[in-house]
Design a protein around this motif. Structure first.
Motif, PDB file in Angstrom:
ATOM      1  N   GLY A   1      38.056  46.262  76.480  1.00  0.00           N
ATOM      2  CA  GLY A   1      38.432  47.465  77.205  1.00  0.00           C
ATOM      3  C   GLY A   1      38.699  48.652  76.288  1.00  0.00           C
ATOM      4  O   GLY A   1      38.397  48.623  75.088  1.00  0.00           O
ATOM      5  N   ALA A   2      39.258  49.689  76.888  1.00  0.00           N
ATOM      6  CA  ALA A   2      39.423  50.971  76.198  1.00  0.00           C
ATOM      7  C   ALA A   2      40.305  50.859  74.956  1.00  0.00           C
ATOM      8  O   ALA A   2      40.011  51.463  73.921  1.00  0.00           O
ATOM      9  CB  ALA A   2      40.005  52.004  77.163  1.00  0.00           C
ATOM     10  N   VAL A   3      41.374  50.092  75.056  1.00  0.00           N
ATOM     11  CA  VAL A   3      42.309  50.001  73.935  1.00  0.00           C
ATOM     12  C   VAL A   3      41.624  49.396  72.711  1.00  0.00           C
ATOM     13  O   VAL A   3      41.718  49.908  71.593  1.00  0.00           O
ATOM     14  CB  VAL A   3      43.552  49.172  74.330  1.00  0.00           C
ATOM     15  N   ASP A   4      40.895  48.309  72.933  1.00  0.00           N
ATOM     16  CA  ASP A   4      40.212  47.647  71.820  1.00  0.00           C
ATOM     17  C   ASP A   4      39.063  48.506  71.272  1.00  0.00           C
ATOM     18  O   ASP A   4      38.857  48.584  70.067  1.00  0.00           O
ATOM     19  CB  ASP A   4      39.673  46.284  72.274  1.00  0.00           C
ATOM     20  N   LEU A   5      38.345  49.147  72.172  1.00  0.00           N
ATOM     21  CA  LEU A   5      37.257  50.027  71.741  1.00  0.00           C
ATOM     22  C   LEU A   5      37.793  51.120  70.809  1.00  0.00           C
ATOM     23  O   LEU A   5      37.233  51.377  69.734  1.00  0.00           O
ATOM     24  CB  LEU A   5      36.578  50.666  72.950  1.00  0.00           C
ATOM     25  N   ALA A   6      38.876  51.721  71.219  1.00  0.00           N
ATOM     26  CA  ALA A   6      39.473  52.797  70.415  1.00  0.00           C
ATOM     27  C   ALA A   6      39.931  52.273  69.061  1.00  0.00           C
ATOM     28  O   ALA A   6      39.719  52.907  68.021  1.00  0.00           O
ATOM     29  CB  ALA A   6      40.638  53.426  71.173  1.00  0.00           C
ATOM     30  N   ALA A   7      40.516  51.077  69.076  1.00  0.00           N
ATOM     31  CA  ALA A   7      41.019  50.502  67.825  1.00  0.00           C
ATOM     32  C   ALA A   7      39.882  50.246  66.844  1.00  0.00           C
ATOM     33  O   ALA A   7      40.021  50.446  65.637  1.00  0.00           O
ATOM     34  CB  ALA A   7      41.771  49.206  68.117  1.00  0.00           C
ATOM     35  N   ARG A   8      38.743  49.793  67.378  1.00  0.00           N
ATOM     36  CA  ARG A   8      37.614  49.500  66.495  1.00  0.00           C
ATOM     37  C   ARG A   8      36.927  50.758  65.978  1.00  0.00           C
ATOM     38  O   ARG A   8      36.282  50.734  64.927  1.00  0.00           O
ATOM     39  CB  ARG A   8      36.589  48.618  67.228  1.00  0.00           C
ATOM     40  N   LEU A   9      37.025  51.832  66.731  1.00  0.00           N
ATOM     41  CA  LEU A   9      36.341  53.063  66.324  1.00  0.00           C
ATOM     42  C   LEU A   9      37.177  53.935  65.394  1.00  0.00           C
ATOM     43  O   LEU A   9      36.640  54.641  64.541  1.00  0.00           O
ATOM     44  CB  LEU A   9      35.931  53.869  67.558  1.00  0.00           C
ATOM     45  N   ARG A  10      38.487  53.884  65.557  1.00  0.00           N
ATOM     46  CA  ARG A  10      39.341  54.737  64.732  1.00  0.00           C
ATOM     47  C   ARG A  10      39.154  54.428  63.250  1.00  0.00           C
ATOM     48  O   ARG A  10      39.284  53.272  62.831  1.00  0.00           O
ATOM     49  CB  ARG A  10      40.821  54.545  65.098  1.00  0.00           C
ATOM     50  N   GLY A  11      38.829  55.440  62.483  1.00  0.00           N
ATOM     51  CA  GLY A  11      38.646  55.255  61.046  1.00  0.00           C
ATOM     52  C   GLY A  11      37.253  54.816  60.649  1.00  0.00           C
ATOM     53  O   GLY A  11      36.950  54.731  59.463  1.00  0.00           O
ATOM     54  N   ALA A  12      36.403  54.541  61.634  1.00  0.00           N
ATOM     55  CA  ALA A  12      35.041  54.113  61.312  1.00  0.00           C
ATOM     56  C   ALA A  12      34.139  55.333  61.089  1.00  0.00           C
ATOM     57  O   ALA A  12      34.328  56.382  61.700  1.00  0.00           O
ATOM     58  CB  ALA A  12      34.481  53.259  62.441  1.00  0.00           C
ATOM     59  N   ARG A  13      33.158  55.130  60.203  1.00  0.00           N
ATOM     60  CA  ARG A  13      32.203  56.202  59.921  1.00  0.00           C
ATOM     61  C   ARG A  13      30.827  55.771  60.416  1.00  0.00           C
ATOM     62  O   ARG A  13      30.425  54.620  60.233  1.00  0.00           O
ATOM     63  CB  ARG A  13      32.168  56.460  58.415  1.00  0.00           C
ATOM     64  N   PHE A  14      30.120  56.697  61.050  1.00  0.00           N
ATOM     65  CA  PHE A  14      28.788  56.375  61.568  1.00  0.00           C
ATOM     66  C   PHE A  14      27.774  56.316  60.431  1.00  0.00           C
ATOM     67  O   PHE A  14      27.670  57.238  59.632  1.00  0.00           O
ATOM     68  CB  PHE A  14      28.357  57.419  62.603  1.00  0.00           C
ATOM     69  N   GLY A  15      27.017  55.221  60.362  1.00  0.00           N
ATOM     70  CA  GLY A  15      26.107  55.029  59.243  1.00  0.00           C
ATOM     71  C   GLY A  15      24.662  55.410  59.515  1.00  0.00           C
ATOM     72  O   GLY A  15      23.898  55.663  58.599  1.00  0.00           O
ATOM     73  N   ALA A  16      24.255  55.444  60.773  1.00  0.00           N
ATOM     74  CA  ALA A  16      22.868  55.758  61.138  1.00  0.00           C
ATOM     75  C   ALA A  16      22.817  55.950  62.646  1.00  0.00           C
ATOM     76  O   ALA A  16      23.819  55.736  63.335  1.00  0.00           O
ATOM     77  CB  ALA A  16      21.929  54.619  60.719  1.00  0.00           C
ATOM     78  N   ALA A  17      21.667  56.377  63.152  1.00  0.00           N
ATOM     79  CA  ALA A  17      21.450  56.471  64.601  1.00  0.00           C
ATOM     80  C   ALA A  17      20.164  55.718  64.903  1.00  0.00           C
ATOM     81  O   ALA A  17      19.093  56.096  64.422  1.00  0.00           O
ATOM     82  CB  ALA A  17      21.356  57.926  65.045  1.00  0.00           C
ATOM     83  N   VAL A  18      20.287  54.648  65.674  1.00  0.00           N
ATOM     84  CA  VAL A  18      19.168  53.737  65.904  1.00  0.00           C
ATOM     85  C   VAL A  18      18.921  53.585  67.402  1.00  0.00           C
ATOM     86  O   VAL A  18      19.864  53.636  68.198  1.00  0.00           O
ATOM     87  CB  VAL A  18      19.459  52.346  65.289  1.00  0.00           C
ATOM     88  N   ARG A  19      17.658  53.381  67.759  1.00  0.00           N
ATOM     89  CA  ARG A  19      17.329  53.252  69.171  1.00  0.00           C
ATOM     90  C   ARG A  19      16.294  52.159  69.399  1.00  0.00           C
ATOM     91  O   ARG A  19      15.372  51.981  68.602  1.00  0.00           O
ATOM     92  CB  ARG A  19      16.759  54.574  69.695  1.00  0.00           C
ATOM     93  N   ARG A  20      16.491  51.399  70.445  1.00  0.00           N
ATOM     94  CA  ARG A  20      15.463  50.464  70.914  1.00  0.00           C
ATOM     95  C   ARG A  20      15.424  50.598  72.421  1.00  0.00           C
ATOM     96  O   ARG A  20      16.428  50.373  73.092  1.00  0.00           O
ATOM     97  CB  ARG A  20      15.775  49.034  70.500  1.00  0.00           C
ATOM     98  N   GLY A  21      14.263  50.976  72.952  1.00  0.00           N
ATOM     99  CA  GLY A  21      14.194  51.256  74.382  1.00  0.00           C
ATOM    100  C   GLY A  21      15.184  52.357  74.706  1.00  0.00           C
ATOM    101  O   GLY A  21      15.261  53.368  74.005  1.00  0.00           O
ATOM    102  N   LYS A  22      15.966  52.152  75.728  1.00  0.00           N
ATOM    103  CA  LYS A  22      16.944  53.170  76.112  1.00  0.00           C
ATOM    104  C   LYS A  22      18.327  52.889  75.541  1.00  0.00           C
ATOM    105  O   LYS A  22      19.289  53.590  75.853  1.00  0.00           O
ATOM    106  CB  LYS A  22      17.000  53.294  77.639  1.00  0.00           C
ATOM    107  N   TYR A  23      18.425  51.859  74.716  1.00  0.00           N
ATOM    108  CA  TYR A  23      19.689  51.589  74.030  1.00  0.00           C
ATOM    109  C   TYR A  23      19.741  52.357  72.719  1.00  0.00           C
ATOM    110  O   TYR A  23      18.746  52.450  71.993  1.00  0.00           O
ATOM    111  CB  TYR A  23      19.833  50.095  73.734  1.00  0.00           C
ATOM    112  N   LEU A  24      20.928  52.871  72.440  1.00  0.00           N
ATOM    113  CA  LEU A  24      21.146  53.704  71.265  1.00  0.00           C
ATOM    114  C   LEU A  24      22.381  53.177  70.568  1.00  0.00           C
ATOM    115  O   LEU A  24      23.357  52.814  71.238  1.00  0.00           O
ATOM    116  CB  LEU A  24      21.391  55.115  71.792  1.00  0.00           C
ATOM    117  N   TRP A  25      22.355  53.053  69.235  1.00  0.00           N
ATOM    118  CA  TRP A  25      23.574  52.613  68.571  1.00  0.00           C
ATOM    119  C   TRP A  25      23.771  53.252  67.210  1.00  0.00           C
ATOM    120  O   TRP A  25      22.811  53.705  66.578  1.00  0.00           O
ATOM    121  CB  TRP A  25      23.653  51.090  68.477  1.00  0.00           C
ATOM    122  N   LEU A  26      25.040  53.288  66.822  1.00  0.00           N
ATOM    123  CA  LEU A  26      25.455  53.881  65.560  1.00  0.00           C
ATOM    124  C   LEU A  26      26.207  52.814  64.776  1.00  0.00           C
ATOM    125  O   LEU A  26      27.356  52.504  65.101  1.00  0.00           O
ATOM    126  CB  LEU A  26      26.380  55.086  65.814  1.00  0.00           C
TER     127      LEU A  26
END
Length: 319
Positions: free
Chosen positions: A40-65
């Motif tokens: 959920g939101a709490v865990d998502l926020a915890a994992r993102l805080r302090g993280a740096r985006f390394g690239a922008a990747v796409r497969r089909g309509k999925y996109l990830w950093l």
DNA sequence: ATGCCTACCTGGGAGC
DNA sequence: TGCTCCCAGGTAGGCA
């Protein structure tokens, strides 16, 4: 709605404007937008805080950093995964200036009408996930090895992809499916072994990804194929021509969509408006076929609609 | 494994 | 005018 070319446009925008920046904080305004994230939101926020985006990747309509951790400066083995659904947008706001007019609003206040998740960056910028209908979603995913050992998707050189995307096939903009490659040959074999209508097969994301209703209809029109033609009855050449037809439409849309954002924001909806004018089959019921002038017809298909030229795309014979 | 169906969600537009 | 109904559609999940 965002189709594969629009998602690619967003990917390029994120690669230019968001990669190498660090997340300072996360605000989830609509829990549904992170429903696929296990914690959920709490865990998502915890994992993102302090993280740096390394690239922008796409497969089909999925996109990830993919995420790097600032503390150990290494790869985390995780990625922020984004799916825009049917109405999703990613907007990037650089620091301080209000970027009035973003998403067509007056820029007042601190959010767009359908702002679902707001990432605050360490440098003061912001990344907004805006989604009217909330079919789209965000989550932090574990990266797993690709099945074929190739790069995870467009924009990456690493043979890894989010676990949630592992069952999604490559798309027609992926070099791994370029004409003449082993991946392309395998796709043709799998398509031509399917005992179902060719459009159903095209829409199967485990065969080839990123083809939605619009691109399927446009590609079928270009190749003069009826949507119900059984995939297994089509020649290799005809199947190849169909894939090329779909790819050509995607490249055309990408050429238009690629001009739809500036340095301040990425606007998904900006692209589709232009592209709509170049559609020759999808949504064109009653209008003359661009090849032969016969009115395009609309027919029910999978609880949706298919558009075709009744003369250029004849119904298959069946027993 | 393959093929096929349904739920999910929201706002715009048509029809009454 | 305000109400109801229909429509768009990618994906996961469940069925045979």
């Amino acid at each position: 709605m965002p189709e594969l070319p629009e998602v690619e446009t967003v990917r390029r925008g994120l690669a230019d404007h968001v990669v190498h920046r660090t997340v300072a904080d996360v605000e989830v305004l609509r829990e549904r937008a992170v429903r696929r994230h296990p914690g959920g939101a709490v865990d998502l926020a915890a994992r993102l805080r302090g993280a740096r985006f390394g690239a922008a990747v796409r497969r089909g309509k999925y996109l990830w950093l993919p995420l790097d951790r600032a503390d150990d400066a290494g790869e985390s083995g995780e990625a922020l995964l984004i799916h825009l659904g049917m109405s999703g947008q990613v907007l990037v706001k650089d620091s301080v200036d209000g970027t009035a007019g973003v998403d067509g609003t007056d820029g007042s206040g601190s959010g767009a009408p359908h702002l679902r998740v707001r990432l605050t960056l360490a440098d003061g910028g912001e990344v907004w996930f805006v989604d009217q209908r909330t079919f789209g979603h965000l989550l932090v995913a574990d990266l797993v090895p690709t099945a074929d050992g190739g790069p995870g998707g467009v924009g990456s050189s690493m043979p890894a992809l989010p676990q949630e995307v592992a069952h999604i096939a490559r798309d027609l903009l992926d070099p791994g499916l370029a004409v003449g490659t082993p991946g392309r040959a395998a796709l043709l074999r799998r398509l031509r072994s399917r005992r179902t209508g060719i459009k159903r097969a095209l829409l199967d994301q485990t065969l080839v990804s990123g083809v939605g209703n619009i691109y399927a209809d446009e590609g079928l029109w270009r190749a003069r194929v009826h949507y119900a033609q059984e995939a297994a009855t089509m020649s290799r050449a005809r199947t190849e021509a169909l894939l090329e037809g779909v790819a050509e439409v995607m490249h055309g849309a990408l050429a238009v969509g690629g001009t739809s954002f500036d340095s301040l924001y990425v606007n998904v909806n900006g692209a589709s408006g232009y592209f709509d004018r170049s559609l020759v089959a999808y949504g064109q019921a009653g209008r003359p076929c661009a090849r032969c002038g016969t009115p395009i017809v609309r027919e029910p298909f999978m609880n949706r609609s298919s558009f075709r030229c009744p003369r250029c795309q004849r119904a298959p014979r069946h027993g």
